[in-house]
Design an enzyme around this catalytic site. Structure first.
Site, PDB file in Angstrom:
ATOM      1  N   GLY A  23       0.857  -1.414  -0.027  1.00  0.00           N
ATOM      2  CA  GLY A  23       0.012   0.063  -0.013  1.00  0.00           C
ATOM      3  C   GLY A  23       0.714   1.274  -0.088  1.00  0.00           C
ATOM      4  N   TYR A 152      -9.752  12.084  10.250  1.00  0.00           N
ATOM      5  CA  TYR A 152     -10.567  11.875  11.509  1.00  0.00           C
ATOM      6  C   TYR A 152      -9.810  11.604  12.584  1.00  0.00           C
ATOM      7  CZ  TYR A 152     -10.209   6.430  10.556  1.00  0.00           C
ATOM      8  OH  TYR A 152      -9.652   5.280  10.639  1.00  0.00           O
ATOM      9  N   LYS A 167      -5.550   7.001  16.324  1.00  0.00           N
ATOM     10  CA  LYS A 167      -4.851   7.894  15.177  1.00  0.00           C
ATOM     11  C   LYS A 167      -4.881   9.407  16.230  1.00  0.00           C
ATOM     12  CE  LYS A 167      -4.180   5.493  11.489  1.00  0.00           C
ATOM     13  NZ  LYS A 167      -3.063   5.315  10.758  1.00  0.00           N
TER      14      LYS A 167
HETATM   15  C1  HXC Z   1     -15.598  -6.918  13.665  1.00  0.00           C
HETATM   16  C2  HXC Z   1     -13.567  -7.887  13.603  1.00  0.00           C
HETATM   17  C3  HXC Z   1     -13.314  -7.618  12.298  1.00  0.00           C
HETATM   18  C4  HXC Z   1     -14.406  -6.905  11.576  1.00  0.00           C
HETATM   19  C5  HXC Z   1     -11.776  -8.630  13.047  1.00  0.00           C
HETATM   20  N1  HXC Z   1     -12.609  -8.452  14.142  1.00  0.00           N
HETATM   21  N2  HXC Z   1     -12.268  -8.142  11.969  1.00  0.00           N
HETATM   22  N3  HXC Z   1     -14.814  -7.604  14.462  1.00  0.00           N
HETATM   23  N4  HXC Z   1     -15.574  -6.579  12.284  1.00  0.00           N
HETATM   24  N5  HXC Z   1     -14.180  -6.525  10.187  1.00  0.00           N
HETATM   25  C6  HXC Z   1     -12.270  -9.094  15.445  1.00  0.00           C
HETATM   26  C7  HXC Z   1     -12.263 -10.627  15.387  1.00  0.00           C
HETATM   27  O1  HXC Z   1     -13.614 -11.187  15.515  1.00  0.00           O
HETATM   28  C8  HXC Z   1     -11.440 -10.686  16.858  1.00  0.00           C
HETATM   29  O2  HXC Z   1     -12.356 -10.586  17.946  1.00  0.00           O
HETATM   30  C9  HXC Z   1     -10.609  -9.612  16.863  1.00  0.00           C
HETATM   31  O3  HXC Z   1     -11.179  -8.496  15.907  1.00  0.00           O
HETATM   32  C10 HXC Z   1      -9.149  -9.935  16.329  1.00  0.00           C
HETATM   33  O4  HXC Z   1      -9.330 -10.370  14.920  1.00  0.00           O
HETATM   34  P1  HXC Z   1      -8.009 -11.332  14.189  1.00  0.00           P
HETATM   35  O5  HXC Z   1      -8.838 -11.731  12.906  1.00  0.00           O
HETATM   36  O6  HXC Z   1      -7.994 -12.570  15.019  1.00  0.00           O
HETATM   37  O7  HXC Z   1      -6.986 -10.460  14.096  1.00  0.00           O
HETATM   38  P2  HXC Z   1      -5.836 -10.355  13.345  1.00  0.00           P
HETATM   39  O8  HXC Z   1      -5.539 -11.590  12.399  1.00  0.00           O
HETATM   40  O9  HXC Z   1      -4.658 -10.014  13.926  1.00  0.00           O
HETATM   41  O10 HXC Z   1      -5.810  -9.179  12.109  1.00  0.00           O
HETATM   42  C11 HXC Z   1      -5.796  -7.870  12.442  1.00  0.00           C
HETATM   43  C12 HXC Z   1      -6.909  -7.095  11.665  1.00  0.00           C
HETATM   44  C13 HXC Z   1      -6.719  -7.261  10.372  1.00  0.00           C
HETATM   45  C14 HXC Z   1      -6.806  -5.462  12.277  1.00  0.00           C
HETATM   46  C15 HXC Z   1      -8.337  -7.458  12.182  1.00  0.00           C
HETATM   47  O11 HXC Z   1      -7.871  -6.507   9.597  1.00  0.00           O
HETATM   48  C16 HXC Z   1      -5.441  -6.913   9.723  1.00  0.00           C
HETATM   49  O12 HXC Z   1      -4.236  -7.818   9.779  1.00  0.00           O
HETATM   50  N6  HXC Z   1      -5.067  -5.592   9.086  1.00  0.00           N
HETATM   51  C17 HXC Z   1      -3.791  -5.012   9.047  1.00  0.00           C
HETATM   52  C18 HXC Z   1      -3.846  -4.083   7.788  1.00  0.00           C
HETATM   53  C19 HXC Z   1      -5.030  -3.096   7.829  1.00  0.00           C
HETATM   54  O13 HXC Z   1      -6.015  -3.177   8.380  1.00  0.00           O
HETATM   55  N7  HXC Z   1      -5.195  -2.082   6.630  1.00  0.00           N
HETATM   56  C20 HXC Z   1      -6.035  -1.112   6.436  1.00  0.00           C
HETATM   57  C21 HXC Z   1      -5.464  -0.048   7.003  1.00  0.00           C
HETATM   58  S1  HXC Z   1      -6.518   1.494   6.432  1.00  0.00           S
HETATM   59  P3  HXC Z   1     -12.896 -11.813  18.602  1.00  0.00           P
HETATM   60  O14 HXC Z   1     -13.645 -11.297  19.928  1.00  0.00           O
HETATM   61  O15 HXC Z   1     -13.672 -12.551  17.624  1.00  0.00           O
HETATM   62  O16 HXC Z   1     -11.779 -12.809  19.041  1.00  0.00           O
HETATM   63  C22 HXC Z   1      -6.793   2.637   7.523  1.00  0.00           C
HETATM   64  C23 HXC Z   1      -7.322   3.704   6.496  1.00  0.00           C
HETATM   65  C24 HXC Z   1      -7.907   4.809   7.350  1.00  0.00           C
HETATM   66  O17 HXC Z   1      -6.282   2.653   8.490  1.00  0.00           O
HETATM   67  C25 HXC Z   1      -8.600   5.781   6.631  1.00  0.00           C
HETATM   68  C26 HXC Z   1      -9.199   5.894   5.315  1.00  0.00           C
HETATM   69  C27 HXC Z   1      -9.665   7.093   4.594  1.00  0.00           C
HETATM   70  P1  NAP Z   2      -2.179  -1.377   4.112  1.00  0.00           P
HETATM   71  O1  NAP Z   2      -1.611  -1.898   2.721  1.00  0.00           O
HETATM   72  O2  NAP Z   2      -3.054  -2.866   4.664  1.00  0.00           O
HETATM   73  O3  NAP Z   2      -1.041  -1.330   5.219  1.00  0.00           O
HETATM   74  C1  NAP Z   2      -1.004  -1.733   6.473  1.00  0.00           C
HETATM   75  C2  NAP Z   2       0.420  -2.333   6.867  1.00  0.00           C
HETATM   76  O4  NAP Z   2       0.483  -2.541   8.224  1.00  0.00           O
HETATM   77  C3  NAP Z   2       0.643  -3.771   6.155  1.00  0.00           C
HETATM   78  O5  NAP Z   2       1.813  -3.873   5.582  1.00  0.00           O
HETATM   79  C4  NAP Z   2       0.451  -4.714   7.216  1.00  0.00           C
HETATM   80  O6  NAP Z   2       1.526  -5.795   7.078  1.00  0.00           O
HETATM   81  C5  NAP Z   2       1.222  -3.561   8.505  1.00  0.00           C
HETATM   82  N1  NAP Z   2       0.738  -4.051   9.775  1.00  0.00           N
HETATM   83  C6  NAP Z   2      -0.345  -4.557  10.198  1.00  0.00           C
HETATM   84  N2  NAP Z   2      -0.429  -4.867  11.491  1.00  0.00           N
HETATM   85  C7  NAP Z   2       0.926  -4.962  11.846  1.00  0.00           C
HETATM   86  C8  NAP Z   2       1.945  -5.231  13.032  1.00  0.00           C
HETATM   87  N3  NAP Z   2       1.078  -5.674  14.129  1.00  0.00           N
HETATM   88  N4  NAP Z   2       3.056  -5.041  12.995  1.00  0.00           N
HETATM   89  C9  NAP Z   2       3.611  -4.635  11.886  1.00  0.00           C
HETATM   90  N5  NAP Z   2       3.110  -4.283  10.876  1.00  0.00           N
HETATM   91  C10 NAP Z   2       1.834  -4.331  10.810  1.00  0.00           C
HETATM   92  O7  NAP Z   2      -3.041  -0.127   4.210  1.00  0.00           O
HETATM   93  P2  NAP Z   2      -2.462   1.362   3.676  1.00  0.00           P
HETATM   94  O8  NAP Z   2      -3.893   1.822   2.976  1.00  0.00           O
HETATM   95  O9  NAP Z   2      -1.318   1.282   2.992  1.00  0.00           O
HETATM   96  O10 NAP Z   2      -2.512   2.081   5.168  1.00  0.00           O
HETATM   97  C11 NAP Z   2      -1.165   2.566   5.297  1.00  0.00           C
HETATM   98  C12 NAP Z   2      -1.244   3.687   6.343  1.00  0.00           C
HETATM   99  O11 NAP Z   2      -2.045   4.766   5.734  1.00  0.00           O
HETATM  100  C13 NAP Z   2      -2.021   3.256   7.804  1.00  0.00           C
HETATM  101  O12 NAP Z   2      -1.427   4.063   8.709  1.00  0.00           O
HETATM  102  C14 NAP Z   2      -3.433   3.924   7.470  1.00  0.00           C
HETATM  103  O13 NAP Z   2      -4.128   4.071   8.582  1.00  0.00           O
HETATM  104  C15 NAP Z   2      -3.085   5.177   6.637  1.00  0.00           C
HETATM  105  N6  NAP Z   2      -4.185   5.778   6.078  1.00  0.00           N
HETATM  106  C16 NAP Z   2      -4.574   5.280   4.703  1.00  0.00           C
HETATM  107  C17 NAP Z   2      -5.644   5.685   4.003  1.00  0.00           C
HETATM  108  C18 NAP Z   2      -6.087   5.045   2.615  1.00  0.00           C
HETATM  109  O14 NAP Z   2      -6.972   5.569   1.883  1.00  0.00           O
HETATM  110  N7  NAP Z   2      -5.399   4.015   2.020  1.00  0.00           N
HETATM  111  C19 NAP Z   2      -6.036   6.856   4.313  1.00  0.00           C
HETATM  112  C20 NAP Z   2      -5.798   7.559   5.511  1.00  0.00           C
HETATM  113  C21 NAP Z   2      -4.703   6.849   6.362  1.00  0.00           C
HETATM  114  P3  NAP Z   2       1.473  -7.200   7.962  1.00  0.00           P
HETATM  115  O15 NAP Z   2      -0.095  -7.355   7.954  1.00  0.00           O
HETATM  116  O16 NAP Z   2       2.061  -8.091   6.760  1.00  0.00           O
HETATM  117  O17 NAP Z   2       2.074  -6.982   9.087  1.00  0.00           O
END
Ligand code: HXC
Ligand code: NAP
Length: 286
Positions: A23, A152, A167
């Site tokens: 990303g 936000y 955040k």
């Molecule tokens: C409700 C959820 C859920 C969902 C997980 N959970 N996903 N609850 N809705 N969609 C709950 C699970 O049921 C569990 O609770 C707990 O959260 C942990 O879930 P796991 O799947 O075991 O966690 P894990 O495998 O560690 O994954 C972490 C994660 C996953 C955050 C859930 O999405 C991830 O790995 N994300 C990393 C990358 C990411 O999120 N990128 C996007 C960033 S974008 P229970 O109670 O069942 O145990 C961003 C942009 C912001 O921030 C602004 C945009 C404009």
């Molecule tokens: P993304 O590709 O899903 O990036 C999230 C990264 O975080 C992944 O590479 C993931 O890798 C890593 N990560 C998650 N949990 C981690 C952990 N416990 N330890 C180490 N690394 C971890 O999403 P993105 O859109 O590029 O987001 C990047 C940043 O921009 C985030 O801070 C997000 O909040 C911010 N942001 C994004 C947007 C948007 O529109 N895309 C807007 C505003 C802000 P692994 O899962 O392999 O660990």
């Protein structure tokens, strides 16, 4: 869309990017490499990191060190720092970019679901900040933190409450340390992006029909999403010495999205010229 800074703007610097294999982290890291930096990428999945490192090196000719690290674990962060120093000598900057997020009504969240987002986003960021900051202070080295928040962070937002809380905490830490650690030559800044398409964000925040119902494009006055290079330009500037006097700042890059949402009468955009004509006639009659 092209790069903004001079070719060697980051030459000699070593920058750690958390979440740097995917990303936005990857796009910003790629531009750092193009500007001459050494890059360290750190996240949980080693196979994803190794593939990204090989591709980034091939694309830019730069050097990339992939280190697996769960930023919730302090000892794993210390290992990233040690490996980075062993390979590149010293560290110049940390881009706290890794995050976790998903949409949900708050009352449907388990406490574990709340924990998971707060732990990745807030704990992960303060862990990395504390470890890297102490390292710089002990070694009397200057350093730059750049933290990725969202718009936000200060308005708050329903349906992503754990992320909003985390955040906001990062934003506060950015400003707090900009003051406290300036005496050590450590700068802290943040970027608040609006929507920039990435696979990780889109599949979790705009899944399926949700994307049609809350089409983020409709909320952006410039009527387009951000280009990754636009964000990379800003990040590279804030990491570079060109921004040496910028400290404690958070720069919004969202096409005007959040002020558009906040302005009381911005919805009047929906009023057509014909309707304005009619309103004008009604006014003239009075
Ligand atoms: C409700 C959820 C859920 C969902 C997980 N959970 N996903 N609850 N809705 N969609 C709950 C699970 O049921 C569990 O609770 C707990 O959260 C942990 O879930 P796991 O799947 O075991 O966690 P894990 O495998 O560690 O994954 C972490 C994660 C996953 C955050 C859930 O999405 C991830 O790995 N994300 C990393 C990358 C990411 O999120 N990128 C996007 C960033 S974008 P229970 O109670 O069942 O145990 C961003 C942009 C912001 O921030 C602004 C945009 C404009
Ligand atoms: P993304 O590709 O899903 O990036 C999230 C990264 O975080 C992944 O590479 C993931 O890798 C890593 N990560 C998650 N949990 C981690 C952990 N416990 N330890 C180490 N690394 C971890 O999403 P993105 O859109 O590029 O987001 C990047 C940043 O921009 C985030 O801070 C997000 O909040 C911010 N942001 C994004 C947007 C948007 O529109 N895309 C807007 C505003 C802000 P692994 O899962 O392999 O660990």
């Amino acid at each position: 869309m092209s790069g903004m800074l001079k070719d060697d703007a980051l030459k000699g610097k070593t920058i750690i990017v958390t979440g740097g294999a995917t990303g936005l982290g990857r796009s910003m890291g790629k531009y750092f490499l193009e500007l001459g930096a050494n890059l360290v990428i750190a996240s949980r999945k080693m196979e994803v990191l190794e593939k990204a490192a090989a591709e980034l090196e091939a694309e830019t000719g730069g050097k990339v060190l992939p280190v697996s690290c769960d930023i919730r674990k302090y000892d794993q962060i210390e290992n990233v720092i040690a490996e980075a120093e062993a390979k590149f000598g010293s560290i110049s900057g940390v881009l706290n970019n890794a995050a976790g997020n998903f949409i949900s009504p708050t009352e449907r969240l388990s406490h574990r679901a709340f924990d998971i987002v707060i732990d990745i986003v807030l704990r992960g960021t303060y862990n990395f900040t504390l470890a890297a900051g102490k390292n710089w202070i002990n070694k009397k080295q200057a350093g730059t933190f750049l933290n990725i928040v969202t718009t936000y962070a200060w308005t708050g937002s329903g349906y992503v409450v754990p992320s909003a809380c985390a955040k906001a905490g990062i934003l506060s830490m950015t400003r707090s340390l900009a003051s406290e650690w300036a005496k050590y030559n450590i700068r802290s800044n943040a970027i608040a992006p609006g929507p920039f398409p990435t696979e990780g964000a889109w599949k979790r925040l705009f899944p399926g029909e949700v994307a049609e119902q809350i089409d983020p494009l409709k909320r952006i006055p410039l009527k387009r999403f951000g280009e990754h290079q636009e964000l990379a330009n800003l990040a590279a500037y804030l990491m570079s010495d060109y921004s040496a006097y910028v400290n404690g700042e958070v720069v919004t890059i969202d096409g005007g999205e959040w002020v558009h949402g906040a302005g009381e009468f911005n919805g009047l955009e929906a009023v057509t010229p014909e309707m304005w004509d009619m309103l004008e006639k009604m006014r003239a009659k009075k």
